[in-house]
Design a protein around this motif. Sequence first.
Motif, PDB file in Angstrom:
ATOM      1  N   LEU A   1      -0.998  12.635  12.994  1.00 57.33           N
ATOM      2  CA  LEU A   1      -1.857  11.455  13.107  1.00 57.33           C
ATOM      3  C   LEU A   1      -3.006  11.493  12.106  1.00 57.33           C
ATOM      4  N   ILE A   2      -3.609  12.644  11.930  1.00 56.69           N
ATOM      5  CA  ILE A   2      -4.703  12.760  10.957  1.00 56.69           C
ATOM      6  C   ILE A   2      -4.183  12.470   9.548  1.00 56.69           C
ATOM      7  N   GLY A   3      -3.023  13.006   9.216  1.00 60.20           N
ATOM      8  CA  GLY A   3      -2.438  12.737   7.906  1.00 60.20           C
ATOM      9  C   GLY A   3      -2.077  11.271   7.728  1.00 60.20           C
ATOM     10  N   ALA A   4      -1.534  10.662   8.784  1.00 60.80           N
ATOM     11  CA  ALA A   4      -1.147   9.252   8.694  1.00 60.80           C
ATOM     12  C   ALA A   4      -2.374   8.357   8.568  1.00 60.80           C
ATOM     13  N   VAL A   5      -3.413   8.652   9.314  1.00 61.36           N
ATOM     14  CA  VAL A   5      -4.636   7.853   9.230  1.00 61.36           C
ATOM     15  C   VAL A   5      -5.273   7.998   7.850  1.00 61.36           C
ATOM     16  N   TRP A   6      -5.229   9.187   7.287  1.00 61.11           N
ATOM     17  CA  TRP A   6      -5.780   9.411   5.948  1.00 61.11           C
ATOM     18  C   TRP A   6      -5.017   8.591   4.905  1.00 61.11           C
ATOM     19  N   THR A   7      -3.682   8.592   4.975  1.00 59.09           N
ATOM     20  CA  THR A   7      -2.909   7.824   4.000  1.00 59.09           C
ATOM     21  C   THR A   7      -3.107   6.326   4.194  1.00 59.09           C
ATOM     22  N   VAL A   8      -3.256   5.880   5.437  1.00 52.92           N
ATOM     23  CA  VAL A   8      -3.526   4.463   5.677  1.00 52.92           C
ATOM     24  C   VAL A   8      -4.888   4.091   5.095  1.00 52.92           C
ATOM     25  N   ALA A   9      -5.872   4.965   5.246  1.00 57.56           N
ATOM     26  CA  ALA A   9      -7.206   4.681   4.705  1.00 57.56           C
ATOM     27  C   ALA A   9      -7.173   4.594   3.178  1.00 57.56           C
ATOM     28  N   LEU A  10      -6.458   5.489   2.527  1.00 58.95           N
ATOM     29  CA  LEU A  10      -6.357   5.428   1.067  1.00 58.95           C
ATOM     30  C   LEU A  10      -5.593   4.183   0.617  1.00 58.95           C
ATOM     31  N   SER A  11      -4.550   3.818   1.346  1.00 57.30           N
ATOM     32  CA  SER A  11      -3.793   2.608   1.020  1.00 57.30           C
ATOM     33  C   SER A  11      -4.656   1.369   1.196  1.00 57.30           C
ATOM     34  N   TRP A  12      -5.451   1.365   2.243  1.00 64.05           N
ATOM     35  CA  TRP A  12      -6.358   0.239   2.486  1.00 64.05           C
ATOM     36  C   TRP A  12      -7.376   0.125   1.349  1.00 64.05           C
ATOM     37  N   ALA A  13      -7.839   1.257   0.847  1.00 61.24           N
ATOM     38  CA  ALA A  13      -8.796   1.234  -0.263  1.00 61.24           C
ATOM     39  C   ALA A  13      -8.154   0.643  -1.524  1.00 61.24           C
TER      40      ALA A  13
END
Length: 109
Positions: free
Chosen positions: A76-88
Amino acid sequence: MIEHTSKVDVPDAEPPSAPDELPIRAGDTLEEIGRLMLFLSVAAGGVGIFAFGRIPTVTSWGISYEWHPLAVLAVLIGAVWTVALSWAVYRAGTTLRWIEAIGRKLDIK
């Protein structure tokens, strides 16, 4: 010791120059790439939860798969991190698109 008898002439190289203008509709393209990254990161997070969140344990009747909270948290931490970078990336594309629209409206090059 080796002596160098001849010198090699290396021409002075100029650093590569940056383009004067961005490609046409660069903001839209970056926004589309951000959307694709968002979709792929959410999909990869979902697959990762089911692929790595369940840990097999050997029991008397065979192999049992149980959810392991630490593995789920790590995915979950990894997925949230990748979603945050994608959102950026997506928002950077939106910002660039807005700047392009303002430049066209004010006729700035």
